[in-house]
Design an enzyme around this catalytic site. Sequence first.
Site, PDB file in Angstrom:
ATOM      1  N   GLU A 166      59.587  23.159  11.439  1.00 53.16           N
ATOM      2  CA  GLU A 166      60.379  23.892  12.446  1.00 53.16           C
ATOM      3  C   GLU A 166      61.816  23.381  12.505  1.00 53.16           C
ATOM      4  OE1 GLU A 166      60.642  22.643  16.399  1.00 53.16           O
ATOM      5  OE2 GLU A 166      58.798  21.472  16.344  1.00 53.16           O
ATOM      6  N   LYS A 174      53.216  17.110  23.984  1.00 53.37           N
ATOM      7  CA  LYS A 174      54.166  16.107  24.467  1.00 53.37           C
ATOM      8  C   LYS A 174      53.685  15.501  25.773  1.00 53.37           C
ATOM      9  CE  LYS A 174      58.092  18.205  22.236  1.00 53.37           C
ATOM     10  NZ  LYS A 174      57.568  19.585  22.218  1.00 53.37           N
TER      11      LYS A 174
HETATM   12  N1  PSU Z   1      58.195  18.328  18.573  1.00 55.93           N
HETATM   13  C1  PSU Z   1      59.089  17.303  18.672  1.00 55.93           C
HETATM   14  N2  PSU Z   1      60.306  17.579  19.254  1.00 55.93           N
HETATM   15  C2  PSU Z   1      60.635  18.848  19.685  1.00 55.93           C
HETATM   16  C3  PSU Z   1      59.679  19.914  19.588  1.00 55.93           C
HETATM   17  C4  PSU Z   1      58.476  19.590  19.015  1.00 55.93           C
HETATM   18  O1  PSU Z   1      58.800  16.164  18.276  1.00 55.93           O
HETATM   19  O2  PSU Z   1      61.767  19.047  20.152  1.00 55.93           O
HETATM   20  C5  PSU Z   1      60.036  21.309  20.107  1.00 55.93           C
HETATM   21  C6  PSU Z   1      59.179  22.376  19.422  1.00 55.93           C
HETATM   22  O3  PSU Z   1      60.037  23.301  18.816  1.00 55.93           O
HETATM   23  C7  PSU Z   1      58.392  23.023  20.550  1.00 55.93           C
HETATM   24  C8  PSU Z   1      59.367  22.888  21.670  1.00 55.93           C
HETATM   25  O4  PSU Z   1      58.028  24.348  20.260  1.00 55.93           O
HETATM   26  O5  PSU Z   1      59.821  21.528  21.512  1.00 55.93           O
HETATM   27  C9  PSU Z   1      58.729  23.157  23.027  1.00 55.93           C
HETATM   28  O6  PSU Z   1      59.680  23.721  23.875  1.00 55.93           O
HETATM   29  P1  PSU Z   1      59.228  24.446  25.241  1.00 55.93           P
HETATM   30  O7  PSU Z   1      58.515  23.361  26.017  1.00 55.93           O
HETATM   31  O8  PSU Z   1      60.494  24.909  25.879  1.00 55.93           O
HETATM   32  O9  PSU Z   1      58.310  25.548  24.829  1.00 55.93           O
END
Ligand code: PSU
Length: 299
Positions: A15, A153
């Site tokens: 990504e 996360k």
């Molecule tokens: N994994 C990481 N760092 C990140 C992400 C994933 O180690 O920054 C990103 C991914 O792109 C994931 C996003 O889809 O964080 C989630 O964002 P949100 O909580 O706004 O959906």
Amino acid sequence: MVEPHLTAEPRVALESTVISHGLPYPRNLQLAQEMEAIIRAAGAIPRTVGIIAGKMIAGLTPAQVKHLAVAPNVRKVSRRDLPIVAARQQDGATTVATTMWIAQRAGIEVFATGGIGGIHRQTDTNKGTSSDVSADLQELAQTQVIVVCAGAKAILDLPATLEYLETHGVTVIGYGTDDFPAFYSRSSGLPVDVRCDSPADVADIWRAKQAMGLPGGLLVAVPVPAHDEIPAAEIEPTIAQAIAEATHQQLRSAEVTPFLLRRIAELSSERSLIANLSLLKNNAQVAAEIALVLAERSA
Ligand code: PSU
Ligand code: MN
């Protein structure tokens, strides 16, 4: 809807939101290059996904990866943003959700990321009003890609996130573990649906799911390497402080996750950043191994 065409090529999608919004420069660029190198060294083919001038690309050139790493104001593109960047021919960084969407259409079955998005925590100040649910979860429910991550996360409500995945039929595999990993920490104390100890083991479950015509992806959760983990009890006060600050600043929507990751890195003297980089590289390796097994079987 385009059916995924299975190929004998061991390709791994990566990504770009983690590059544009998840890590600071220059480590974001180094990390993007290292993940591609790890996948190549394992004998697989990296395909970093992003949007350039409105075009969805699965396989950015090195110059395009660099552009997304250094350019200011690159849009974080979730599903809702895809028609906007396409119509306006803008550049964009793809989240887990949009990377899955693009990967499936390119016939790529395996995708390595850091931590998926999930359901954000209810705090004392946002109780009853917090309804921040990452589009990543919905995408896992409907798009057929294996997502290799280090769990969800740790900034999230992990029990609620796992409940959502269960409701939507997303099988959660613990890779070498019975416990769902918590991103910076190796364990959340919550069980996974099944433990797999080899890429072949994961491939068996994936092919069984496909043979049944079940929609959606597969989540392969790999614990952060032990030497770089931050035990949950140590990182938790830092996460709580960062969430409190985000709530106080009334951050919304796509801003929340990048803010929390940046703030936790500052507050932990970059220890969280080291863990994040380590788990991303580890996940690239595991994803490459799974892609190789799948390619051998479909050859
Ligand atoms: N994994 C990481 N760092 C990140 C992400 C994933 O180690 O920054 C990103 C991914 O792109 C994931 C996003 O889809 O964080 C989630 O964002 P949100 O909580 O706004 O959906
Ligand atoms: Mn969100």
